[in-house]
Write an enzyme that holds these catalytic residues in place. Structure first.
Site, PDB file in Angstrom:
ATOM      1  N   GLU A   3      25.325  37.724  23.749  1.00  0.00           N
ATOM      2  CA  GLU A   3      24.809  36.507  23.121  1.00  0.00           C
ATOM      3  C   GLU A   3      25.599  36.115  21.885  1.00  0.00           C
ATOM      4  OE1 GLU A   3      20.239  37.098  24.620  1.00  0.00           O
ATOM      5  OE2 GLU A   3      20.611  37.553  22.531  1.00  0.00           O
TER       6      GLU A   3
ATOM      7  N   CYS B 165      27.464  33.465  14.758  1.00  0.00           N
ATOM      8  CA  CYS B 165      27.284  34.924  14.799  1.00  0.00           C
ATOM      9  C   CYS B 165      27.722  35.386  16.187  1.00  0.00           C
ATOM     10  CB  CYS B 165      25.809  35.229  14.540  1.00  0.00           C
ATOM     11  SG  CYS B 165      25.394  36.968  14.726  1.00  0.00           S
TER      12      CYS B 165
ATOM     13  N   CYS C 106      25.185  48.484  22.666  1.00  0.00           N
ATOM     14  CA  CYS C 106      25.673  49.233  21.501  1.00  0.00           C
ATOM     15  C   CYS C 106      25.376  50.715  21.705  1.00  0.00           C
ATOM     16  CB  CYS C 106      24.959  48.730  20.239  1.00  0.00           C
ATOM     17  SG  CYS C 106      25.678  49.347  18.708  1.00  0.00           S
TER      18      CYS C 106
ATOM     19  N   CYS D 258      20.412  52.633  16.099  1.00  0.00           N
ATOM     20  CA  CYS D 258      19.613  52.239  14.939  1.00  0.00           C
ATOM     21  C   CYS D 258      18.201  51.929  15.430  1.00  0.00           C
ATOM     22  CB  CYS D 258      20.243  51.040  14.241  1.00  0.00           C
ATOM     23  SG  CYS D 258      21.930  51.388  13.687  1.00  0.00           S
TER      24      CYS D 258
ATOM     25  N   CYS E 133      16.682  48.148  15.830  1.00  0.00           N
ATOM     26  CA  CYS E 133      17.525  47.081  16.412  1.00  0.00           C
ATOM     27  C   CYS E 133      17.302  46.960  17.922  1.00  0.00           C
ATOM     28  CB  CYS E 133      18.989  47.380  16.117  1.00  0.00           C
ATOM     29  SG  CYS E 133      20.118  46.145  16.808  1.00  0.00           S
TER      30      CYS E 133
ATOM     31  N   CYS F 239      18.444  38.180  13.435  1.00  0.00           N
ATOM     32  CA  CYS F 239      19.156  39.461  13.318  1.00  0.00           C
ATOM     33  C   CYS F 239      18.412  40.551  14.062  1.00  0.00           C
ATOM     34  CB  CYS F 239      19.217  39.924  11.871  1.00  0.00           C
ATOM     35  SG  CYS F 239      19.947  38.767  10.771  1.00  0.00           S
TER      36      CYS F 239
END
Ligand code: SAH
Length: 375
Positions: free
Chosen positions: A97, A110, A117, A121, A124, A349
């Site tokens: 995205e 962004c 990933c 974390c 996230c 975010c």
């Protein structure tokens, strides 16, 4: 191999030297590479046949051997605040995205650096998805090219910032940019290059969770703004939230940041700090953070936590975030609170999830730190 099966070279994302070598192979002079870059990045032209100041036979040769390939848009969403999110195909049923955030004085794109990933974390959404693959340089550059096209090019060749819709690029989408160093660096060079998108180095920001050795390498390679996901004032808490901290602790990370600024003549590092209710948002955390960063070339950006399905966290109440900010300011730090944008379309975010169905396991360094093996 017949001509039909010959793989065409994607011109998008090719560093200038490689583009020069490529046109050289076809018997053309290096300045043709510069003309090509101008068509690609200044005018946003994707059709080689339309590049009218190139000789006809050169265009014909190019069309045979090269192409301008960008990721396909799977879906576009526009939030009530004007934020736009595009879901882009990475092939094989995978997606990533990018998000455009319009503000009065700037337009920020962004972009993602990976499909998924490997860093785990805990707060996230991308982390929950696992990892599929690194994006190529063309896919990274292609996001900016595509967004420019979608939003409408407003700048003629030669003009600089005037009228531009995308003024800032942040590598804060899906993925850890420094874990895809090889492809991210040439992309950043094209963002900055005056023959490329020609964006000032203060307006291109790479955000990292803290891959310390790669921050040192970055300092030798490109000159862009650096943001670091800190999220906790001490190692005990940071190791829980950002597991890569078990490998590279806060002291090591900060040293790498100051080194980066020294090498790059940078003004400050932005430290991102996600505000998690009852976890890292207490006044004593703020005081500890102020002691850690006081007198350093640091800015703090507090990010209200953006929830996603299945999360164990809650966003800190606004009053707690403001108290935290005030405490830090009294401690002598420069602090901003990040506005939450696009949350009604999951574009804020940490909410970018794309589609990662075919997950693979990757080792980062010598240990599988913070990595859950997902079949
Ligand atoms: N991997 C890079 C860039 C991606 S995320 C990094 O870690 O910096 C961009 C920022 O959003 C990071 O600071 C990240 O920690 C933060 N973030 C992640 N999930 C979030 C969430 N759910 N709410 C608010 N911020 C989040």
């Amino acid at each position: 191999m017949t001509d039909d099966t010959l793989q065409r070279v994607n011109l998008l994302g090719l560093p200038k030297a490689e583009l020069e070598a490529f046109v050289g192979e076809m018997g053309s002079k290096p300045f043709r590479a510069r003309q090509l870059m101008s068509w690609l990045y200044k005018r946003g032209e994707g059709d080689i046949a339309a590049m009218t100041d190139l000789a006809k036979d050169f265009r014909a040769q190019l069309t045979e051997r090269a192409e301008v390939a960008v990721p396909t848009i799977v879906k576009t969403q526009v939030a009530s605040d004007g934020t736009r999110k595009w879901v882009l195909s990475a092939g094989n049923d995978q997606a990533f995205e990018m998000v455009f955030i319009p503000e009065e004085d700037r337009g920020t794109l962004c972009i993602s650096s990976q499909v998924g990933c490997v860093l785990d974390c805990t707060f996230c959404a991308t982390a929950q998805q696992g990892f599929n693959r690194n994006l190529t340089t063309a896919e990274i550059v292609g996001q900016v090219w595509l967004a420019n096209r979608e939003l409408g090019w407003q700048v003629g060749p030669g003009e600089k910032e005037k009228g531009r819709i995308i003024t800032n690029i942040v590598l804060m989408g899906m993925g850890e940019p420094l874990a895809n160093f090889r492809n991210v660096i040439p992309a950043i060079r094209i963002f900055l290059d005056d023959l490329g998108f020609d964006i000032s180095r203060r307006r291109v920001t790479l955000s990292t969770s803290g891959l310390v050795p790669q921050i040192y390498k970055l300092a030798e390679e490109v000159n862009c703004a650096l943001a670091v996901s800190l999220h906790a004032p001490n190692d005990e808490l940071r190791s829980q939230l950002v597991p890569i901290n078990r490998k590279h602790n806060i002291a090591e990370l900060l040293e790498a940041c100051w080194h980066y600024l020294d090498e790059q003549n940078g003004r400050s590092v932005t430290f991102e700090y996600v505000m998690l209710d009852g976890v890292n948002d207490q006044p004593e955390h703020a005081r500890e953070l102020a002691r850690l960063l006081k007198g350093k070339p640091a800015k703090l950006n507090l990010i209200p936590f953006n929830p996603f399905p299945g999360t164990q966290y809650r966003r800190s109440p606004l009053a707690a975030i403001e108290r935290f900010r005030d405490e830090l300011m009294q401690g002598g730090l420069v602090v901003t609170i990040r506005k939450t944008r696009g949350d009604d379309i999951d574009a804020a975010c940490g909410q970018l999830a794309g589609q990662v169905t075919d997950r693979i396991t990757v080792r980062l360094g010598s240990k599988t730190f913070g990595l859950q093996v997902r079949a």
